[in-house]
Write a protein that holds these residues in place. Structure first.
Motif, PDB file in Angstrom:
ATOM      1  N   ILE A 168      33.783  59.805  55.200  1.00 14.41           N
ATOM      2  CA  ILE A 168      34.766  59.149  54.804  1.00 14.41           C
ATOM      3  C   ILE A 168      34.191  57.871  53.865  1.00 14.41           C
ATOM      4  O   ILE A 168      33.565  57.085  54.598  1.00 14.41           O
ATOM      5  CB  ILE A 168      35.931  58.602  55.451  1.00 14.41           C
ATOM      6  N   ASP A 169      34.898  57.817  52.862  1.00 14.36           N
ATOM      7  CA  ASP A 169      34.348  56.642  51.926  1.00 14.36           C
ATOM      8  C   ASP A 169      35.790  55.984  51.588  1.00 14.36           C
ATOM      9  O   ASP A 169      36.628  56.551  51.034  1.00 14.36           O
ATOM     10  CB  ASP A 169      33.876  57.024  50.521  1.00 14.36           C
ATOM     11  N   PHE A 170      35.898  54.732  52.353  1.00 10.82           N
ATOM     12  CA  PHE A 170      37.201  54.220  52.368  1.00 10.82           C
ATOM     13  C   PHE A 170      37.676  53.522  51.119  1.00 10.82           C
ATOM     14  O   PHE A 170      38.673  53.084  51.097  1.00 10.82           O
ATOM     15  CB  PHE A 170      37.471  53.283  53.512  1.00 10.82           C
ATOM     16  N   GLY A 171      36.720  53.419  50.292  1.00 15.26           N
ATOM     17  CA  GLY A 171      36.928  52.760  48.949  1.00 15.26           C
ATOM     18  C   GLY A 171      37.242  51.201  48.955  1.00 15.26           C
ATOM     19  O   GLY A 171      37.930  50.881  48.060  1.00 15.26           O
ATOM     20  N   MET A 172      37.038  50.375  50.034  1.00  8.21           N
ATOM     21  CA  MET A 172      37.622  49.148  50.016  1.00  8.21           C
ATOM     22  C   MET A 172      36.631  48.278  49.038  1.00  8.21           C
ATOM     23  O   MET A 172      35.353  47.986  49.543  1.00  8.21           O
ATOM     24  CB  MET A 172      37.517  48.559  51.445  1.00  8.21           C
ATOM     25  N   ASP A 173      36.962  47.729  47.840  1.00 11.43           N
ATOM     26  CA  ASP A 173      36.316  47.256  46.750  1.00 11.43           C
ATOM     27  C   ASP A 173      37.112  46.166  46.100  1.00 11.43           C
ATOM     28  O   ASP A 173      37.687  46.226  45.081  1.00 11.43           O
ATOM     29  CB  ASP A 173      35.800  48.342  45.938  1.00 11.43           C
ATOM     30  N   PRO A 174      37.184  44.859  46.899  1.00 11.66           N
ATOM     31  CA  PRO A 174      37.991  43.844  46.264  1.00 11.66           C
ATOM     32  C   PRO A 174      37.359  43.320  44.915  1.00 11.66           C
ATOM     33  O   PRO A 174      38.190  43.080  43.871  1.00 11.66           O
ATOM     34  CB  PRO A 174      38.179  42.793  47.437  1.00 11.66           C
ATOM     35  N   THR A 181      40.999  44.237  36.846  1.00  9.68           N
ATOM     36  CA  THR A 181      42.244  43.910  36.637  1.00  9.68           C
ATOM     37  C   THR A 181      42.213  42.198  36.312  1.00  9.68           C
ATOM     38  O   THR A 181      43.249  41.613  35.843  1.00  9.68           O
ATOM     39  CB  THR A 181      43.131  44.048  38.051  1.00  9.68           C
ATOM     40  N   GLY A 182      41.467  41.514  36.692  1.00  5.97           N
ATOM     41  CA  GLY A 182      41.346  40.200  36.269  1.00  5.97           C
ATOM     42  C   GLY A 182      41.877  39.149  37.500  1.00  5.97           C
ATOM     43  O   GLY A 182      42.040  37.946  37.209  1.00  5.97           O
ATOM     44  N   GLY A 183      42.468  39.802  38.469  1.00 11.02           N
ATOM     45  CA  GLY A 183      43.108  38.891  39.681  1.00 11.02           C
ATOM     46  C   GLY A 183      43.008  39.848  40.756  1.00 11.02           C
ATOM     47  O   GLY A 183      42.947  40.869  41.014  1.00 11.02           O
ATOM     48  N   LEU A 184      43.568  39.192  41.905  1.00  5.63           N
ATOM     49  CA  LEU A 184      43.793  39.825  43.160  1.00  5.63           C
ATOM     50  C   LEU A 184      44.947  39.118  43.691  1.00  5.63           C
ATOM     51  O   LEU A 184      45.855  38.233  43.021  1.00  5.63           O
ATOM     52  CB  LEU A 184      42.530  38.964  44.139  1.00  5.63           C
ATOM     53  N   ALA A 185      45.695  40.085  44.774  1.00 10.33           N
ATOM     54  CA  ALA A 185      46.696  39.821  45.239  1.00 10.33           C
ATOM     55  C   ALA A 185      47.144  38.621  46.152  1.00 10.33           C
ATOM     56  O   ALA A 185      48.101  38.104  46.334  1.00 10.33           O
ATOM     57  CB  ALA A 185      47.625  41.018  46.042  1.00 10.33           C
ATOM     58  N   ALA A 186      45.750  38.021  46.460  1.00 14.85           N
ATOM     59  CA  ALA A 186      45.786  36.692  47.142  1.00 14.85           C
ATOM     60  C   ALA A 186      44.509  35.903  46.929  1.00 14.85           C
ATOM     61  O   ALA A 186      43.601  36.624  46.206  1.00 14.85           O
ATOM     62  CB  ALA A 186      45.760  37.088  48.922  1.00 14.85           C
ATOM     63  N   SER A 187      44.511  34.851  47.560  1.00 16.50           N
ATOM     64  CA  SER A 187      43.017  34.031  47.368  1.00 16.50           C
ATOM     65  C   SER A 187      41.823  35.006  47.906  1.00 16.50           C
ATOM     66  O   SER A 187      42.003  35.513  48.741  1.00 16.50           O
ATOM     67  CB  SER A 187      43.182  32.632  47.775  1.00 16.50           C
ATOM     68  N   TRP A 188      40.585  34.381  47.405  1.00 15.40           N
ATOM     69  CA  TRP A 188      39.568  35.159  48.269  1.00 15.40           C
ATOM     70  C   TRP A 188      39.467  34.802  49.400  1.00 15.40           C
ATOM     71  O   TRP A 188      38.939  35.867  50.301  1.00 15.40           O
ATOM     72  CB  TRP A 188      38.405  34.458  47.279  1.00 15.40           C
ATOM     73  N   LEU A 260      32.902  35.740  38.787  1.00 13.14           N
ATOM     74  CA  LEU A 260      32.410  35.968  40.140  1.00 13.14           C
ATOM     75  C   LEU A 260      32.442  34.830  40.928  1.00 13.14           C
ATOM     76  O   LEU A 260      31.278  34.149  41.506  1.00 13.14           O
ATOM     77  CB  LEU A 260      30.972  36.571  39.952  1.00 13.14           C
ATOM     78  N   PRO A 261      33.686  34.299  41.472  1.00 13.95           N
ATOM     79  CA  PRO A 261      33.585  33.015  42.339  1.00 13.95           C
ATOM     80  C   PRO A 261      32.746  33.562  43.510  1.00 13.95           C
ATOM     81  O   PRO A 261      33.377  34.528  44.186  1.00 13.95           O
ATOM     82  CB  PRO A 261      35.259  32.960  42.257  1.00 13.95           C
ATOM     83  N   THR A 262      31.760  32.594  43.931  1.00 14.28           N
ATOM     84  CA  THR A 262      31.283  32.889  45.178  1.00 14.28           C
ATOM     85  C   THR A 262      31.430  31.706  46.034  1.00 14.28           C
ATOM     86  O   THR A 262      30.594  30.767  46.025  1.00 14.28           O
ATOM     87  CB  THR A 262      29.975  33.127  44.867  1.00 14.28           C
ATOM     88  N   PRO A 263      32.266  31.529  47.035  1.00 26.19           N
ATOM     89  CA  PRO A 263      32.231  30.556  48.139  1.00 26.19           C
ATOM     90  C   PRO A 263      31.029  30.545  49.000  1.00 26.19           C
ATOM     91  O   PRO A 263      30.419  31.407  49.125  1.00 26.19           O
ATOM     92  CB  PRO A 263      33.723  30.938  48.707  1.00 26.19           C
ATOM     93  N   THR A 264      30.958  29.138  49.264  1.00 18.71           N
ATOM     94  CA  THR A 264      29.547  28.949  50.145  1.00 18.71           C
ATOM     95  C   THR A 264      30.143  28.333  51.345  1.00 18.71           C
ATOM     96  O   THR A 264      30.938  27.411  51.320  1.00 18.71           O
ATOM     97  CB  THR A 264      28.619  28.086  49.191  1.00 18.71           C
TER      98      THR A 264
END
Length: 266
Positions: A168-174, A181-188, A260-264
């Motif tokens: 199974i490939d669950f396909g979780m790819d935020p 889409t240029g956005g997400l349903a919630a914050s990173w 590509l916002p990358t929190p540290t």
């Protein structure tokens, strides 16, 4: 320059093996004192030397998949109605397909359609008759990807199947969803927390396959290749899962950094 004779030309072994020195001697004889460099050596526009003759190169290793085996013939399951989706899926499997890609409603790849399955019963109806332990399954990335992943895991549990024998490939790819889409349903940060919780929930159900069965990844026991794409999104979860001293580096990209916002971690 010496090379082994081609096995298809076994008669060549009756002749002396050619050497670079023998070839050069024959060339000098033909040139009759002419300049070898000027007559036979060329250069590209940017100055790279081009020899008139090169030694036989060793055949490069063939690029192979990390998990060897036959190719998969994948059919899409994306009809909105579970009953019709089931009929189409079985027709594809009977016609030779050995893998199914499930596109739920809302998935970009569903192109406005997509399976409407809000509970395990609806998903079970769409996959009725499909022997999940004999085929490969993949979920198209969708906004509710973690919900769909848990829905499929619940169906596996309902049918009494062992995750160890499933592929199974669950396909979780935020990050893929964000890029498309240029956005997400919630914050990173929230996406990272949800993804981590989903991974823990799937592990609790027995899905302990490798997180990224991509190129170069060693497959787990049996056909255990679940979790694909989960850890292709390290940015939102690195701060949660890595030591404080670890810093997530931004990957080099031609796209603007804002994509590509990358929190540290501090």
């Amino acid at each position: 320059m010496t090379s082994a004779p081609d096995p298809d030309l076994s008669f060549m072994s009756a002749f002396p093996a050619p050497t670079q020195e023998a070839w050069r001697a024959a060339v000098d004889k033909v040139l009759k004192g002419g300049d070898f460099e000027k007559r036979l050596v060329a250069r590209t526009a940017d100055g790279i030397r081009i020899e008139p003759l090169y030694a036989a190169a060793s055949p490069p290793a063939r690029p192979l998949r990390a998990q060897a085996g036959r190719w998969q013939v994948t059919a899409r399951l994306d009809h909105p109605e579970p009953a019709e989706a089931q009929n189409l899926a079985l027709a594809d499997l009977e016609g030779g397909a050995n893998a199914l890609t499930i596109a739920f409603a809302g998935a970009r790849a569903a192109r406005g359609y997509g399976l409407v399955a809000e509970n395990v019963a609806a998903l079970d109806a769409a996959l009725d008759g499909a022997m999940l332990d004999l085929i490969q399954l993949r979920l198209d990335p969708a906004p509710e990807g973690r919900v769909n992943a848990l829905l499929l895991a619940a169906l596996v549990e309902k049918r009494g199947l062992s995750p160890e024998v499933l592929s199974i490939d669950f396909g979780m790819d935020p990050i893929g969803a964000f890029a498309s889409t240029g956005g997400l349903a919630a914050s990173w940060a929230e996406v990272g927390r949800r993804l981590a919780a989903t991974i823990r929930a799937l592990k609790a159900r027995g899905f302990n396959g490798p997180l990224t069965p991509g190129p170069g990844t060693r497959p787990g026991p049996a056909r255990r290749r679940s979790w694909a794409m989960a850890w292709r999104a390290p940015s939102p979860i690195c701060a949660r899962w890595k030591p404080k001293a670890f810093r997530c580096r931004r990957r080099a990209t031609r796209s603007p950094s804002r994509w590509l916002p990358t929190p540290t971690s501090s």
